[in-house]
Design an enzyme around this catalytic site. Sequence first.
Site, PDB file in Angstrom:
ATOM      1  N   GLU A 158       0.745  -1.223  -0.039  1.00  0.00           N
ATOM      2  CA  GLU A 158       0.180  -0.122   0.006  1.00  0.00           C
ATOM      3  C   GLU A 158       0.912   1.276  -0.091  1.00  0.00           C
ATOM      4  OE1 GLU A 158      -3.146   0.100  -0.757  1.00  0.00           O
ATOM      5  OE2 GLU A 158      -3.745  -1.802  -0.351  1.00  0.00           O
ATOM      6  N   TYR A 176      -6.308   6.871   3.726  1.00  0.00           N
ATOM      7  CA  TYR A 176      -6.252   5.765   2.928  1.00  0.00           C
ATOM      8  C   TYR A 176      -5.706   4.413   3.194  1.00  0.00           C
ATOM      9  CZ  TYR A 176      -5.085   2.495  -0.704  1.00  0.00           C
ATOM     10  OH  TYR A 176      -4.988   1.297  -1.350  1.00  0.00           O
ATOM     11  N   ASP A 196      -9.396   6.062  -2.682  1.00  0.00           N
ATOM     12  CA  ASP A 196      -8.445   6.168  -3.103  1.00  0.00           C
ATOM     13  C   ASP A 196      -8.903   6.966  -4.630  1.00  0.00           C
ATOM     14  OD1 ASP A 196      -9.170   3.983  -4.718  1.00  0.00           O
ATOM     15  OD2 ASP A 196      -7.122   3.852  -5.448  1.00  0.00           O
TER      16      ASP A 196
END
Length: 371
Positions: A49, A132, A150
Amino acid sequence: MTGKSAKITQRHLDAASAVLNWYDSHRRHLPWRAGPGQPVDPYRVWLSEVMLQQTTVATVRSAFAEFTRRWPGVADLAAASRDEVMEQWAGLGYYARARNLHACAVAVVNDHGGVFPDTEDELRKLPGVGAYTAAAVAAIAFGRRAVVMDGNIERVAARWQAITTLLPAAKPEIHAEVDALTPDHRAGDFAQAMMDIGATICTPARKSKGRLSQPDCDACPLFETCMGRQGDPALLPMKKPKTPRPDRFGVAVVAEDEAGNILLERRGDKGMLGGMLVFPGSNWADGTPAQSRYPLEDNQAAKRLLEGGEAVTLNGNVEHIFSHFRVILTVIRVKPASGEGWLKVPKNELSGAALPTVMRKVARLAGLEAW
DNA sequence: GACCCGTGGCC
DNA sequence: TGGCCAAGGGT
């Protein structure tokens, strides 16, 4: 996190269900994703991520493989020096991510016993973990219900709901819709499904031959419930125009001592290229080309390198585009009288050093790297 | 909200 | 060629 949710309608429920069903047969198979029924490794989820922040899947594939081979778990990464992490990150950009990545691994080991916290709130406190990433890790790695937003999900939701408010002002409105869509179970799969849809079907509009490219609505599981199709979904989301990108000019000095070492310095932690290695040089100033003035007046240490040795200004320039300006560099090559005070890297070890791409271009113009 | 912070690929 | 974009975070 908190925030208003839109009213949950049957349309929301139908859409979420269709998205999850689609995911079961159409999901992308990516190295950091666990297969159905396979155990999830929070370290790999978090690492991927962070890498994927503003960075393409294609680029992350190889970087993820290198990082996990070198540091298989969070304790391995925490035990590495930060400079090693910077070297491994070189070329990926946004170097604050690398600084925070290492700091986060250290925090997980020191403050959490080497185990990632499993709630959004706790994750959010870690360095480099924002709204996020906290939501994504909580949902994907720990099965929590979290509202993941996102760029992909933002676009898919804005089209699905036909939201015409300009970004970024539209974010709360879009977030409320995503919240209303997110199921209590499989929120992680739902988020990844929405990202897959955004990446492969509900793609951003690009100008092609004077026209906007269209999303592949026929293939989309949201086809039946999408309100964006009543108009032109390619026009959404609407975005506020960006501020123009100015030009800056500067000088870089490639200095090689008698032993074949290249003289470099490490940037401070704050600001551009923080923690990375750079060639000595001027500041990068707006306005006019540096060679027309006195370019090294703002860096006496770099200027001193030119005294004594025969300095050659190389033909051509280095041009590099950053997120908010473009820089054009004049490169001077010199054999300095003294390399004292500078960090020295043997010429043949430059390729493994923590040099950002703009400095690799400088090295290349100076004939130092094949690259 | 505005701005800072990299890089590579696409048309 | 230039402008836009990509699984954002920090200030």
